[in-house]
Design an enzyme around this catalytic site. Sequence first.
Site, PDB file in Angstrom:
ATOM      1  N   ASP A 137       0.840  -1.197   0.000  1.00  0.00           N
ATOM      2  CA  ASP A 137       0.000   0.000   0.000  1.00  0.00           C
ATOM      3  C   ASP A 137       0.876   1.248   0.000  1.00  0.00           C
ATOM      4  OD1 ASP A 137      -2.337   1.772   0.690  1.00  0.00           O
ATOM      5  OD2 ASP A 137      -3.297  -0.166   0.988  1.00  0.00           O
ATOM      6  N   HIS A 210      -3.920   5.832   3.583  1.00  0.00           N
ATOM      7  CA  HIS A 210      -4.552   4.616   3.077  1.00  0.00           C
ATOM      8  C   HIS A 210      -3.842   3.361   3.593  1.00  0.00           C
ATOM      9  CE1 HIS A 210      -5.937   1.669   0.035  1.00  0.00           C
ATOM     10  NE2 HIS A 210      -6.957   2.474  -0.154  1.00  0.00           N
ATOM     11  N   SER A 540     -11.077  -1.234  -0.844  1.00  0.00           N
ATOM     12  CA  SER A 540      -9.785  -1.174  -0.155  1.00  0.00           C
ATOM     13  C   SER A 540      -9.928  -1.534   1.311  1.00  0.00           C
ATOM     14  CB  SER A 540      -9.200   0.238  -0.242  1.00  0.00           C
ATOM     15  OG  SER A 540      -8.524   0.452  -1.442  1.00  0.00           O
TER      16      SER A 540
END
Length: 778
Positions: A137, A210, A540
């Site tokens: 990520d 994220h 996600s």
Amino acid sequence: MGLIAPFKMMYLVVLFLGFFHVSMAEKKTYIVHMAKHHMPMSFGEDHRQWFDASLRSVSESAEMIYSYENVIHGFSTRLTVQEAESLENLPGILSVLPELKYELHTTRTPEFLGLDQNANLFPQTAGDSEVVIGVFDTGVWPESKSFDDTGMGPVPSGWNGKCETGTNFTASSCNRKLIGARFFAKGYEATLGPIDESKENRSPRDDDGHGTHTSTTTGGSVVAGASLLGYAAGSARGMAPRARVAVYKVCWIGGCFSSDILAAMEQAITDNVNVMSMSLGGGTADYYRDSVSIGAFSAMEKGILVSCSAGNAGPTSYSLSNVSPWITTVGAGTLDRDFPAYVSLGNGKNYSGVSLYKGPSLPNKMLPIVYAGNASNSTSGALCMPGTLISEMVKGKLVLCDRGVSARVQKGSVVKQAGGAGMVLTNTAANGEELVADAHLLPATTVGQKAGDEIRKYVISDSAPTASILFEGTKLGVEPSPVVASFSSRGPNTITPEILKPDMLAPGVNILAGWSGAVGPTGLTDDSRRVEFNIISGTSMSCPHVSGLAALLKAAHPNWSPAAIKSALMTTAYTAYKNGKLIEDLATGNPSTPFDHGAGHVDPVSALNPGLVYDITADDYFDFLCALNYTAAQIQVVTKRNTTCDSTKTYSVGNLNYPSFSVVIRSDSTGKSGGTTVVKQTRTLTNVGTGSSTYKVSTFSDNKLVQISVVPETLTFSQVNEKKSYTVTFTAGSLPVNTNAFGRIEWSDGKQVVRSPQVVHDTPKRLVDKGIRFQWSL
């Protein structure tokens, strides 16, 4: 005129040739796949020398970006088109593929999934902390409380990873929870130039948020008193709170490049991770052209489960990413938690919305409200795009903005900068009634399309429209839940329609998890707030849920293969609520189908003891690739095996031992399936229960034109790991074009129920979307 035209044509030809010359000379990144067994004896065991010699034969100046041994056998480099073509013609070269750019598919869940109530079913053992989850990520914020290693034992002895140093990141940033952190940027920098360290850290540090969110969702430690600005208050924890986490930063401001992703997967295999979690995607391509698919095959052979997000391109059909059968593909569902914020209008009507706004309140009175489309000189004014609102017309007022094009939170920033007091954001037809909460910078709420249409009608027609927004905090026990998120990408599978995707559904809407200290909860540059936890949505978020659950199952059943773990999650998933009604699709309000939810919503407590599993070996996947009629070179790109398909053997795509059934019926030009079609598929079940047991089969189809029969109808097992096979016959009448028949096949011994979804459809075979769809988290 007769003279001018030839001169024009000559000019165009010269112009085209000049452009063609520039294009041919321009260098791009390629990933070179080589046949290991073709290496000349003169190079001994040094494959890198062979790689280098092959590269030098077509370019003296080109340099290797990475060399690979695990995920593929080959290297990545920068070449012109002509050099790439020359290289592909050399002996031992399987393929030279252009690099692809991938994008991110961007906690009540333990309780919602039944993990808190059934904690005794997942006893804390040494095995729990031996499992390592690799997260690919945007990096990690190591100071997050979710990486607290209090009470954790030594790092597993088999761990080969490390904590790489870089900008604002040292080896001491890791601990016994966050046991590894690496970054991969060579491919990114080869294409876009050096990382701009004034904007992001050239290190594993997460500047986006994220990566911290996904890694803490999958394996974060328990943190009491967690919330986002007071919303969703409670204890936050990952799905596998005692598992170890290793982070591989492959995504940067400009995207995630396949050469870097492959290098990270290569390293993760060497580091000895047990699960790979990848909330990213880059459209769809044949398996031998998809870097994530190729890398995942190698991971699968090493016993590593790879979990990927399905994508955020729903509710459009054929919108899936990551469809390889050896990847676990996860769609997104909602929780039973909401964040209501109501809109009250001057005409006395009220409409429900959602918001995570926390800040100065609106005046305790009705305020004027204006439609953004009537407060702008721009054709896109209704969308509240930057610089489009007229300050004099919105100052001190609530502003009604249409959703679309720009980020939801950015629209609120635009309203705030123009002097607006607050915002009502309305969905359009593209989003329907899907409500995703945001931590807006000003008082704001999001309403569905129907409510938005009513509010817009009032605002435009009333001579002095007024409104107010009431924020009600956190609401639990929302029903129905889960429902399939509208944004969650849908099937059918464009590469192999005989393989049903997505595989399953997991929580992916309004998920609370750890966050980066480098950005505010909206991610906007003008958001100066800093939070330890954030609430965001997307597949996600659903992907790391399954990654963590897979880690729990791996700890409980260390000898299970990735396919067995996926099977356990799929065959115990549920497709109906406790009242018997099917899980809804938020996009339509109708019951969802296997093209939306796959096998159903995960139920980890049931998955712990599934009774039977559908296991799949690397050899089975090799046969599957043979059934696709791939060439020997194409198969070798995926498998790295120096073997060819057996010309005397009959291969069937439908006979892959998958835990679901997808039967493709070919329609004729009249829109009919061309009479009765009979399809047989064989499956093998492995007993992972205890003692002897007898399972009986039952079938269901929602279409009378599709009949299902199973032989034998009873399977008796006498010992653990015993295998039994059965054959299913699907008999389909003359189905109209675009008709789908849904059903299920269930095996039960009176205690355990092993469920498999079934679809019969007329999806065209090998319908491949060769474009690239970029899907960020919503």
